[in-house]
Write a protein that holds these residues in place. Structure first.
Motif, PDB file in Angstrom:
ATOM      1  N   UNK A   1      69.356  59.647  31.435  1.00  0.00           N
ATOM      2  CA  UNK A   1      70.479  60.345  32.066  1.00  0.00           C
ATOM      3  C   UNK A   1      70.466  60.165  33.582  1.00  0.00           C
ATOM      4  N   UNK A   2      69.295  60.212  34.190  1.00  0.00           N
ATOM      5  CA  UNK A   2      69.219  60.020  35.640  1.00  0.00           C
ATOM      6  C   UNK A   2      69.631  58.604  36.031  1.00  0.00           C
TER       7      UNK A   2
ATOM      8  N   UNK B   1      73.362  58.616  35.863  1.00  0.00           N
ATOM      9  CA  UNK B   1      73.906  59.328  37.023  1.00  0.00           C
ATOM     10  C   UNK B   1      73.834  58.456  38.277  1.00  0.00           C
ATOM     11  N   UNK B   2      72.670  57.835  38.471  1.00  0.00           N
ATOM     12  CA  UNK B   2      72.458  56.981  39.628  1.00  0.00           C
ATOM     13  C   UNK B   2      73.424  55.791  39.609  1.00  0.00           C
ATOM     14  N   UNK B   3      73.542  55.159  38.452  1.00  0.00           N
ATOM     15  CA  UNK B   3      74.435  54.001  38.326  1.00  0.00           C
ATOM     16  C   UNK B   3      75.887  54.388  38.572  1.00  0.00           C
ATOM     17  N   UNK B   4      76.287  55.527  38.059  1.00  0.00           N
ATOM     18  CA  UNK B   4      77.647  56.015  38.285  1.00  0.00           C
ATOM     19  C   UNK B   4      77.895  56.248  39.766  1.00  0.00           C
TER      20      UNK B   4
ATOM     21  N   UNK C   1      75.010  67.544  34.947  1.00  0.00           N
ATOM     22  CA  UNK C   1      76.437  67.515  35.237  1.00  0.00           C
ATOM     23  C   UNK C   1      77.188  68.500  34.358  1.00  0.00           C
ATOM     24  N   UNK C   2      76.604  68.847  33.282  1.00  0.00           N
ATOM     25  CA  UNK C   2      77.246  69.745  32.336  1.00  0.00           C
ATOM     26  C   UNK C   2      77.474  71.128  32.942  1.00  0.00           C
ATOM     27  N   UNK C   3      76.604  71.532  33.855  1.00  0.00           N
ATOM     28  CA  UNK C   3      76.675  72.870  34.447  1.00  0.00           C
ATOM     29  C   UNK C   3      77.036  72.811  35.929  1.00  0.00           C
TER      30      UNK C   3
END
Length: 124
Positions: A6-7, A10-13, A67-69
């Motif tokens: 997930x990290x 997130x980083x790639x995004x 990111x969900x929260x």
């Protein structure tokens, strides 16, 4: 294992959002017709902008939560991180290359696009 995956996502995004925001800023600044001399300087500036913004995102802890929260305080942290990243990249660019050939309005436009993109990605 999922936590690290997930990290990475997130980083790639964030790298994609920062890259697109600086490219869109150049396009908007030059009315979608970028001069040849400016196109040649973008590859020099792009890694510096990406690195300084990602560094700023790490400082503000954008990769610690989920990111969900996402809350209002997270969105404020995104804006702070984007501001610091823009200031760091502007400082580094000024020290390394000078700002004579670099349109400074691109940094402000990039800040707006980057902030909107990051907030949109986190809240979607």
């Amino acid at each position: 294992m999922i936590k690290h995956r997930n990290k990475i996502i997130f980083f790639s995004t964030d790298v994609v959002i920062v890259s697109l925001s600086i490219l869109l800023a150049f396009l908007l600044r030059f009315d979608f017709i970028i001069p040849d001399d400016t196109i040649s300087i973008i590859p020099k500036y792009l890694p510096i902008v990406i690195a300084s913004k990602i560094f700023s995102f790490v400082i503000f802890g954008l990769y610690k939560g989920m990111w969900r929260y996402t809350s209002l305080s997270d969105l404020i942290n995104i804006i702070k991180a984007s501001s610091l990243g823009s200031l760091i990249s502007l400082s580094i660019l000024a020290l390394l290359f000078g700002l004579s050939g670099f349109p400074r309005s691109v940094i402000f436009i990039d800040f707006i696009f980057c902030s909107i993109g990051l907030c949109s990605a986190r809240t979607s």
